[in-house]
Scaffold this active site. Structure first.
Site, PDB file in Angstrom:
ATOM      1  N   THR A 160       0.897  -1.175   0.109  1.00 35.95           N
ATOM      2  CA  THR A 160      -0.297  -0.059  -0.030  1.00 35.95           C
ATOM      3  C   THR A 160       1.234   1.371   0.084  1.00 35.95           C
ATOM      4  O   THR A 160       2.357   1.495  -0.028  1.00 35.95           O
ATOM      5  CB  THR A 160      -0.685  -0.145   1.717  1.00 35.95           C
ATOM      6  OG1 THR A 160      -1.567  -0.901   1.371  1.00 35.95           O
ATOM      7  CG2 THR A 160      -2.447   1.140   1.330  1.00 35.95           C
TER       8      THR A 160
ATOM      9  N   GLY B  35       0.083  -1.204   5.572  1.00 30.78           N
ATOM     10  CA  GLY B  35       1.074  -2.017   6.331  1.00 30.78           C
ATOM     11  C   GLY B  35      -0.081  -2.856   6.518  1.00 30.78           C
ATOM     12  O   GLY B  35      -0.106  -3.357   8.184  1.00 30.78           O
TER      13      GLY B  35
HETATM   14  O1  DON Z   1      -7.041  -2.429   3.106  1.00 26.20           O
HETATM   15  C1  DON Z   1      -6.403  -2.787   3.966  1.00 26.20           C
HETATM   16  O2  DON Z   1      -6.171  -2.655   4.798  1.00 26.20           O
HETATM   17  C2  DON Z   1      -5.269  -3.454   3.287  1.00 26.20           C
HETATM   18  N1  DON Z   1      -4.923  -4.273   2.248  1.00 26.20           N
HETATM   19  C3  DON Z   1      -3.886  -2.669   3.103  1.00 26.20           C
HETATM   20  C4  DON Z   1      -2.724  -3.550   2.484  1.00 26.20           C
HETATM   21  C5  DON Z   1      -1.532  -2.946   2.852  1.00 26.20           C
HETATM   22  O3  DON Z   1      -1.203  -2.067   3.448  1.00 26.20           O
HETATM   23  C6  DON Z   1      -0.159  -3.773   2.693  1.00 26.20           C
HETATM   24  N2  DON Z   1       1.234  -2.976   2.809  1.00 26.20           N
HETATM   25  N3  DON Z   1       2.262  -3.081   3.203  1.00 26.20           N
END
Ligand code: DON
Length: 563
Positions: A375, A467
């Site tokens: 993300t 994260g």
């Molecule tokens: O929307 C969410 O909470 C997750 N799909 C976010 C994924 C994420 O932050 C991955 N990063 N390290």
């Protein structure tokens, strides 16, 4: 220079009740605008757009499209995102551009013949893909709140895709790390490898097909992506790689304008993302509980502060997993979860001397976790005080690893954020209940927490993080570091963090966060501790009486830039 300013500001803020802490990190400083993001090209474009007369929203939208080109591991056209916006006229808005489940999705679609979750299908390939939402979110933000034309703010992204850009170390690194899964798909390799190897740092990556898609969007707006050929191309690629998305699913997608979650924390108004993200509710619940304790008396890193922080995190995450889901499908008791009376009752339950075992909270929902991990977040403010906080994602880095043939962008693997089987954990160990089970058209629960903290109705702190489930607590801890522990911004961002998410019943910690005797004290209270290299990557802006300070988290490759 800006460090000194920051220390002076901190001293003013603390009214001489404690000593300011110094950081070796240098914040960026600016009076007319500031951006903070994980990618230096996107940050430079954000500043340039504001210099050319754009407001913070124009800059944020330009950065969103640039990230889809230069940061393809998380920036995206084929994923989703959340936009938190504060306008200088006092208006506060949240845009929910979260992906949705395809119309042919079904509650048990990831369960095998014996009822276990098949996490491979949930994470890799066509079946893991949610209907992309980010482009509609970007266009809605620009149309409603931007000052420049869509074509103008998209120009930098188009040029970067058409003429190419030099691959960063950060991108080359993840290309290398994920080569195995990227090479599962021929189209993916055709776009992102050269002479048999993934693109390396410093090489020029040209994305002609992506440039054509961007040009169509710049020319036609929403219809350039959600009508015509693109929906068909997405559906074809998705179905060829095992998925069920139809062209009509894409055509039917709409981002939603929502009211932000707003909570008062020690005189600051904290605005964050409402469901379909759990971020705002969870953060607000944590802050409400913590407002009952005098954290500044104990200080950052004291076992006493950590005890209350961990117990607040545990309770908020238990509620997250029990109650939260897409409000268009399930009823979520947001008002009750955010009420001060409820926070009071939770705070009273906390034993001042010992940990509450997670199993004691909602015993019937507990299951063993599994772990995994991308993300990206960016924050923007302009000279007038318009502020934008955006978190956008493909879920894991490169999402499903599937790239759309002829269009050159990655499709997300966001379906993993549903609870495929209520009680069974996803890649972040988040378990989720029936409220987050799969249904056609429904948004999967997120932890993304783009946040704007106001003081006297004006932006004070803009922040967010990637994260997975650690996002909420990374944001929480930076807020505490600034408001309760009176740290200058750079120190607040770099300071060691912890993570507790109810399940598993483990406190993860960055080594710097817990000194030896604090660890001993926490263990003696009944906590299970486990070190982790990084928790979150928080991109921040602080408004000081002298101007804007920007800090990109040293845990990531980012860059803050002001002018
Ligand atoms: O929307 C969410 O909470 C997750 N799909 C976010 C994924 C994420 O932050 C991955 N990063 N390290």
């Amino acid at each position: 220079m800006s460090n000194i300013r920051s220390v002076i500001f901190t001293l003013l803020l603390t009214a001489s009740t404690s000593f300011a802490q110094i950081s070796v990190l240098k914040p960026a400083f600016g009076r007319d605008g500031m951006v903070s993001s994980a990618d230096s090209i996107a940050s430079a474009v954000g500043v340039e757009i504001m210099k050319e007369g754009g407001n913070a929203i124009d800059a944020a939208v330009a950065m969103g499209f640039v990230l889809a080109v230069t940061y393809p591991q998380a920036g995206n056209l084929g994923g989703g995102g959340y936009y938190m916006i504060h306008l200088s006229n006092g208006g506060n808005y949240a845009i929910d551009a979260r992906e949705t489940a395809p119309s042919r999705a079904a509650r048990d679609m990831y369960l095998d013949s014996v009822g276990n979750v098949d996490s491979h299908r949930e994470l890799i390939g066509g079946l893991s893909v949610g209907v992309p939402g980010n482009v509609d979110g970007l266009i809605l933000a620009e149309k409603k709140f931007g000052r420049l034309s869509l074509a103008k703010v998209m120009q930098p992204a188009i040029e970067l895709a058409k003429n190419g850009f030099r691959v960063s170390y950060a991108l080359a690194d993840v290309f290398k790390r994920d080569k195995g899964r990227l090479s599962l798909y021929r189209t993916t390799m055709r776009y992102f490898s050269k002479d048999g190897h993934m693109y390396e740092a410093g090489e020029l990556l040209v994305q002609k097909d992506l440039a054509k898609v961007l040009e169509k969007i710049a020319e036609k707006g929403r219809d350039g992506f959600y009508e015509g050929k693109i929906p068909e191309m997405i559906a074809r690629e998705d179905q060829e790689t095992g998925g069920i998305i139809t062209a009509q699913d894409v055509e039917n997608y709409h981002a939603e304008l929502r009211r932000p979650i707003s909570v008062d924390y020690r005189g600051y108004d904290v605005l964050s993302m409402p469901p379909s993200s759990s971020g705002g509710v969870c953060l607000a619940e944590e802050l409400n509980i913590l407002s009952k304790f005098d954290l500044s008396k104990y200080g950052y890193g004291a076992s006493e502060s950590l005890h209350y922080e961990i117990e607040a995190m545990r309770r908020a995450f238990a509620d997250r997993d029990k109650y939260l889901g897409d409000v268009d499908y399930v009823s979520v008791p947001v008002k009750r979860l955010l009420s001060k009376v409820y926070a009071d009752s939770l705070a009273k339950e906390i034993n001042p001397f010992s940990a509450t075992p997670s199993i004691d909270i909602y015993p019937h929902l507990i299951h063993p976790p599994h772990e995994g991990t991308h993300t990206t977040h960016y924050s923007v403010i302009d000279a007038e005080g318009n502020a934008v906080s955006v978190t956008t994602t493909l879920n894991s880095y490169f999402g499903s690893f599937v790239v759309v043939n002829g269009a050159g962008f990655f499709l997300n693997n966001e379906m993993d954020d549903f609870s495929a089987k209520p009680g069974a954990p996803n890649q972040f160990g988040a378990i989720g209940g029936y409220a987050n089970s799969i249904a056609p058209g429904k948004r999967m629960l997120s932890s993304m927490t783009p946040t704007i903290v106001l003081k006297d109705r004006k932006p004070f702190l803009i922040l967010g993080s990637p994260g997975g489930t650690t996002i909420i607590n990374a944001v929480l801890q930076v807020i505490l570091n600034v408001i309760d522990y009176h740290m200058p911004l750079a120190r607040a961002v770099e300071a060691g963090r912890i993570q507790m998410q109810w399940v598993p019943d483990i406190v993860y910690y960055e080594p710097e966060a817990l000194v030896y005797d604090v660890k001993q004290s926490l263990i003696s209270r009944g906590y299970h501790l486990e070190p982790r290299e990084y928790i979150g990557e928080v991109e921040t802006i602080l408004v000081t009486p002298y101007g804007y300070e920007g800090v990109a988290d040293p845990r990531g490759p980012g860059d803050a830039e002001g002018y």
